[in-house]
Scaffold this motif. Structure first.
Motif, PDB file in Angstrom:
ATOM      1  N   ALA A  21      11.750  12.842 -12.548  1.00 32.90           N
ATOM      2  CA  ALA A  21      10.595  12.355 -12.354  1.00 32.90           C
ATOM      3  C   ALA A  21      10.065  10.928 -13.036  1.00 32.90           C
ATOM      4  O   ALA A  21       9.694   9.809 -12.399  1.00 32.90           O
ATOM      5  N   GLN A  22      10.486  10.930 -14.362  1.00 35.93           N
ATOM      6  CA  GLN A  22      10.370   9.613 -15.010  1.00 35.93           C
ATOM      7  C   GLN A  22      11.240   8.433 -14.368  1.00 35.93           C
ATOM      8  O   GLN A  22      10.753   7.451 -14.343  1.00 35.93           O
ATOM      9  N   ALA A  23      12.362   8.722 -13.844  1.00 33.57           N
ATOM     10  CA  ALA A  23      13.309   7.835 -13.117  1.00 33.57           C
ATOM     11  C   ALA A  23      12.863   7.454 -12.041  1.00 33.57           C
ATOM     12  O   ALA A  23      12.796   6.179 -11.645  1.00 33.57           O
ATOM     13  N   LYS A  24      12.083   8.219 -11.054  1.00 36.47           N
ATOM     14  CA  LYS A  24      11.497   7.939  -9.736  1.00 36.47           C
ATOM     15  C   LYS A  24      10.317   7.039 -10.298  1.00 36.47           C
ATOM     16  O   LYS A  24      10.111   6.136  -9.292  1.00 36.47           O
ATOM     17  N   ILE A  25       9.521   7.094 -11.529  1.00 34.62           N
ATOM     18  CA  ILE A  25       8.434   6.076 -11.343  1.00 34.62           C
ATOM     19  C   ILE A  25       8.979   4.849 -11.728  1.00 34.62           C
ATOM     20  O   ILE A  25       8.577   3.714 -10.892  1.00 34.62           O
ATOM     21  N   LEU A  26       9.920   4.714 -12.697  1.00 34.79           N
ATOM     22  CA  LEU A  26      10.586   3.362 -12.397  1.00 34.79           C
ATOM     23  C   LEU A  26      10.986   2.853 -11.192  1.00 34.79           C
ATOM     24  O   LEU A  26      10.831   1.570 -11.000  1.00 34.79           O
ATOM     25  N   THR A  27      11.552   3.582 -10.422  1.00 37.76           N
ATOM     26  CA  THR A  27      12.352   3.015  -9.266  1.00 37.76           C
ATOM     27  C   THR A  27      10.966   2.683  -8.244  1.00 37.76           C
ATOM     28  O   THR A  27      10.981   1.601  -7.446  1.00 37.76           O
ATOM     29  N   GLN A  28      10.094   3.462  -8.414  1.00 35.64           N
ATOM     30  CA  GLN A  28       8.801   3.198  -7.359  1.00 35.64           C
ATOM     31  C   GLN A  28       8.167   1.931  -7.912  1.00 35.64           C
ATOM     32  O   GLN A  28       7.744   1.141  -6.852  1.00 35.64           O
ATOM     33  N   GLU A  29       8.059   2.064  -9.049  1.00 37.00           N
ATOM     34  CA  GLU A  29       7.376   0.427  -9.757  1.00 37.00           C
ATOM     35  C   GLU A  29       8.293  -0.531  -9.234  1.00 37.00           C
ATOM     36  O   GLU A  29       7.403  -1.610  -8.974  1.00 37.00           O
ATOM     37  N   ASN A  30       9.522  -0.548  -9.394  1.00 34.80           N
ATOM     38  CA  ASN A  30      10.461  -1.561  -8.938  1.00 34.80           C
ATOM     39  C   ASN A  30      10.111  -2.194  -7.348  1.00 34.80           C
ATOM     40  O   ASN A  30       9.881  -3.209  -6.932  1.00 34.80           O
ATOM     41  N   LYS A  31       9.922  -0.747  -6.655  1.00 35.23           N
ATOM     42  CA  LYS A  31       9.488  -1.104  -5.082  1.00 35.23           C
ATOM     43  C   LYS A  31       8.341  -1.699  -4.702  1.00 35.23           C
ATOM     44  O   LYS A  31       8.096  -2.767  -3.956  1.00 35.23           O
ATOM     45  N   LEU A  32       7.452  -1.532  -5.582  1.00 32.59           N
ATOM     46  CA  LEU A  32       6.114  -1.896  -5.569  1.00 32.59           C
ATOM     47  C   LEU A  32       5.989  -3.640  -6.034  1.00 32.59           C
ATOM     48  O   LEU A  32       5.398  -4.374  -5.171  1.00 32.59           O
ATOM     49  N   LEU A  33       6.460  -3.797  -7.077  1.00 25.93           N
ATOM     50  CA  LEU A  33       6.769  -5.350  -7.471  1.00 25.93           C
ATOM     51  C   LEU A  33       7.586  -5.928  -6.463  1.00 25.93           C
ATOM     52  O   LEU A  33       7.125  -6.958  -5.977  1.00 25.93           O
ATOM     53  N   ALA A  34       8.564  -5.365  -5.901  1.00 26.95           N
ATOM     54  CA  ALA A  34       9.028  -6.087  -4.918  1.00 26.95           C
ATOM     55  C   ALA A  34       8.310  -6.135  -3.549  1.00 26.95           C
ATOM     56  O   ALA A  34       8.238  -7.343  -2.981  1.00 26.95           O
ATOM     57  N   ALA A  35       7.520  -5.310  -3.305  1.00 26.09           N
ATOM     58  CA  ALA A  35       6.751  -5.427  -1.819  1.00 26.09           C
ATOM     59  C   ALA A  35       5.637  -6.468  -2.321  1.00 26.09           C
ATOM     60  O   ALA A  35       5.219  -7.274  -1.477  1.00 26.09           O
ATOM     61  N   ARG A  36       5.124  -6.346  -3.308  1.00 24.77           N
ATOM     62  CA  ARG A  36       4.232  -7.684  -3.926  1.00 24.77           C
ATOM     63  C   ARG A  36       4.953  -8.838  -3.820  1.00 24.77           C
ATOM     64  O   ARG A  36       4.034  -9.952  -3.591  1.00 24.77           O
ATOM     65  N   LYS A  96       0.857  -1.257   0.122  1.00 21.29           N
ATOM     66  CA  LYS A  96      -0.186  -0.036   0.023  1.00 21.29           C
ATOM     67  C   LYS A  96       0.939   1.205   0.081  1.00 21.29           C
ATOM     68  O   LYS A  96       0.703   2.144  -0.643  1.00 21.29           O
ATOM     69  N   SER A  97       1.912   1.112   0.900  1.00 14.44           N
ATOM     70  CA  SER A  97       2.801   2.418   0.753  1.00 14.44           C
ATOM     71  C   SER A  97       3.527   2.638  -0.420  1.00 14.44           C
ATOM     72  O   SER A  97       3.545   3.817  -0.694  1.00 14.44           O
ATOM     73  N   ASP A  98       3.899   1.555  -1.003  1.00 15.04           N
ATOM     74  CA  ASP A  98       4.581   2.139  -2.568  1.00 15.04           C
ATOM     75  C   ASP A  98       3.505   2.136  -3.443  1.00 15.04           C
ATOM     76  O   ASP A  98       3.983   2.856  -4.282  1.00 15.04           O
ATOM     77  N   SER A  99       2.616   1.602  -3.405  1.00 17.71           N
ATOM     78  CA  SER A  99       1.388   2.175  -4.354  1.00 17.71           C
ATOM     79  C   SER A  99       0.885   3.683  -4.291  1.00 17.71           C
ATOM     80  O   SER A  99       1.070   4.465  -5.184  1.00 17.71           O
ATOM     81  N   ALA A 155       2.123   9.152  -6.261  1.00 21.12           N
ATOM     82  CA  ALA A 155       2.861  10.458  -5.835  1.00 21.12           C
ATOM     83  C   ALA A 155       3.999  11.000  -6.793  1.00 21.12           C
ATOM     84  O   ALA A 155       3.938  12.035  -7.425  1.00 21.12           O
ATOM     85  N   VAL A 156       4.489   9.941  -7.248  1.00 18.98           N
ATOM     86  CA  VAL A 156       5.614  10.034  -8.308  1.00 18.98           C
ATOM     87  C   VAL A 156       4.920  10.125  -9.677  1.00 18.98           C
ATOM     88  O   VAL A 156       5.396  11.090 -10.468  1.00 18.98           O
ATOM     89  N   LYS A 157       3.852   9.631  -9.903  1.00 16.76           N
ATOM     90  CA  LYS A 157       3.165   9.683 -11.119  1.00 16.76           C
ATOM     91  C   LYS A 157       2.396  11.350 -11.418  1.00 16.76           C
ATOM     92  O   LYS A 157       2.509  12.025 -12.246  1.00 16.76           O
TER      93      LYS A 157
END
Length: 450
Positions: A216-231, A169-172, A177-179
């Protein structure tokens, strides 16, 4: 030529010169004889009208009132060899006194330490049963510990799942926010480019906005990776619960299987223990059977086995014993036709062999030397002699029986019934009729009339 003359007087007169003829012809004794015969006939006729008491007679012997007071034979419970006699015929023994000692002749019991060895085996089996019981308790404790550990591990895994869910939930939220930041950077970059084209913004502002957009585009990729790792962590936590459950179920099942195996061994050992205990008791009892003891106080009548070293079989009679204290009774036998006339409690007259008796069965008042008795038992099955057995005990209201009576002495019995004329009794006996069947009823009616 036949002598058919009727002149017999002439021949008698010719014999008168003989002395014997003269004496016989003058004797008057025939008159006295006729009178004697006539008197006897009158006396017999009078006797026929005299009262006669009907009775049931029987023949028997002296016995004891109770079965445990009768002479008995002592048998050996086991086979053995005679080693020593402790009594002789005629000796008085108390209950529990040793009569005879026998030794073992069966090879299964030759071992002198058989009872001790069996006792050791019993103790060993008891320890084995105790060990299996301890093992079962240890396995139950182990199962309880595994269950507790499984519960804690599952709680830990559930905590990890909740953490993973919160992380997702936090990563989502961070991704959203990054989006949002990307949208803002894109809008700012487009506005900067448009203003630069219009000459309102310098190129440096456009480059600065481009850098922010790329960041911002780089942060989105990083945050998506974090979300996938959390899942992935959430999925791993859920899988971990299944693994923990399966692992501890397997351990608990193995411990439970070991427990049932130990229980099975324990039950099997208990069965063996019971068998050994049974053998131990049997061996102990058998050791006591080497000494043949008196079952009750009495006198040794006869030794049925003799010698030293003689072998006897199981159940063989060894010695006969007569109890010291007993209550005498008489067993008599009556005809089947007389059995319905007898009942328990009837009075019986008894006389014994060796005691002076003058018995008039039909005139009990003139009898001498008889003793009173009462019926205590009537056998309902016919005896081998074709008669029915009746047991008679002394009548306490009458004179006591002689103390000198011995078991087995002969006895005669008479049961008194109705009083009838002698001619009636003779007629009844000649015709084979039974005595009066209604004696008891008549007595009851007489008692009621009084």
């Amino acid at each position: 030529m036949l002598n058919i003359s009727n002149n017999k007087k002439a021949r008698l007169e010719t014999l008168q010169h003989f002395e014997a003829i003269r004496q016989l012809s003058n004797r008057p004794h025939y008159k006295i004889l006729n009178r004697i015969i006539l008197g006897l006939c009158l006396l017999g006729l009078l006797i026929l009208f005299l009262p006669w008491t009907q009775n049931i007679s029987g023949t028997g012997a002296v016995t004891t009132l109770k079965p445990n007071q009768r002479p008995q034979t002592i048998h050996t419970a086991i086979a053995g060899r005679i080693e020593k006699w402790h009594v002789q015929e005629g000796d008085y023994v108390e209950k529990g006194d040793t009569i005879l000692f026998i030794s073992e002749i069966k090879e299964d019991y030759f071992d002198p330490n058989l009872v001790t060895n069996t006792k050791q085996q019993v103790d060993a089996k008891k320890n084995a049963v105790k060990s299996y019981g301890n093992k079962v308790q240890s396995l139950e404790s182990q199962m309880s510990a595994l269950s507790s550990e499984q519960r804690l591990k599952i709680q830990q895994a559930n905590n990890k799942i909740r953490q993973a869910v919160l992380k997702v939930k936090s990563d989502s939220m961070d991704l959203e926010a990054v989006k949002t930041q990307l949208k803002i950077a894109t809008t700012q970059f487009d506005r900067a480019v448009q203003l630069n084209k219009e000459g309102l913004k310098p190129l440096t502002d456009v480059e600065e906005k481009r850098l922010k957009l790329q960041d911002a585009q780089a942060k989105i990729l990083t945050q998506e990776n974090k979300l996938l790792a959390a899942r992935n962590d959430l999925i791993n936590a859920e899988v971990e619960i299944g693994r923990i459950t399966a692992e501890y179920n397997e351990k608990i099942a193995k411990s439970n299987s070991d427990k049932f195996t130990a229980l099975s061994s324990q039950f099997d050992t208990e069965a063996q223990l019971n068998k050994l205990e049974n053998q131990y008791v049997n061996y102990s009892i058998r050791n006591g059977m080497y000494y043949i003891k008196a079952p009750q106080s009495g006198y040794i009548n006869r030794a049925l086995q003799s010698g030293i070293g003689e072998t006897v079989k199981e159940g063989a009679p060894v010695v006969s014993i007569m109890p010291a204290s007993y209550e005498i009774a008489v067993e008599t036998y009556v005809r089947p036709i007389d059995l319905p006339l007898l009942k328990k409690g009837d009075e019986i007259r008894v006389w014994f062999d060796g005691w002076p008796t003058i018995v008039f069965s039909g005139w009990p008042g003139m009898s001498y030397g008889t003793f009173g008795g009462r019926i205590v038992a009537i056998e309902n099955f016919i005896s081998p002699n074709g008669k029915y057995r009746v047991l008679i005990a002394p009548d306490k209201k009458d004179a006591p029986w002689p103390k000198q009576l011995s078991i087995g002495a002969g006895a005669q019995t008479i049961a008194l019934l109705e009083t009838v004329p002698v001619w009636f009794e003779v007629w009844r006996t000649l015709n084979g009729f039974p005595p009066n069947y209604y004696q008891a009823t008549q007595k009851k009616e007489t008692a009621k009339g009084e």
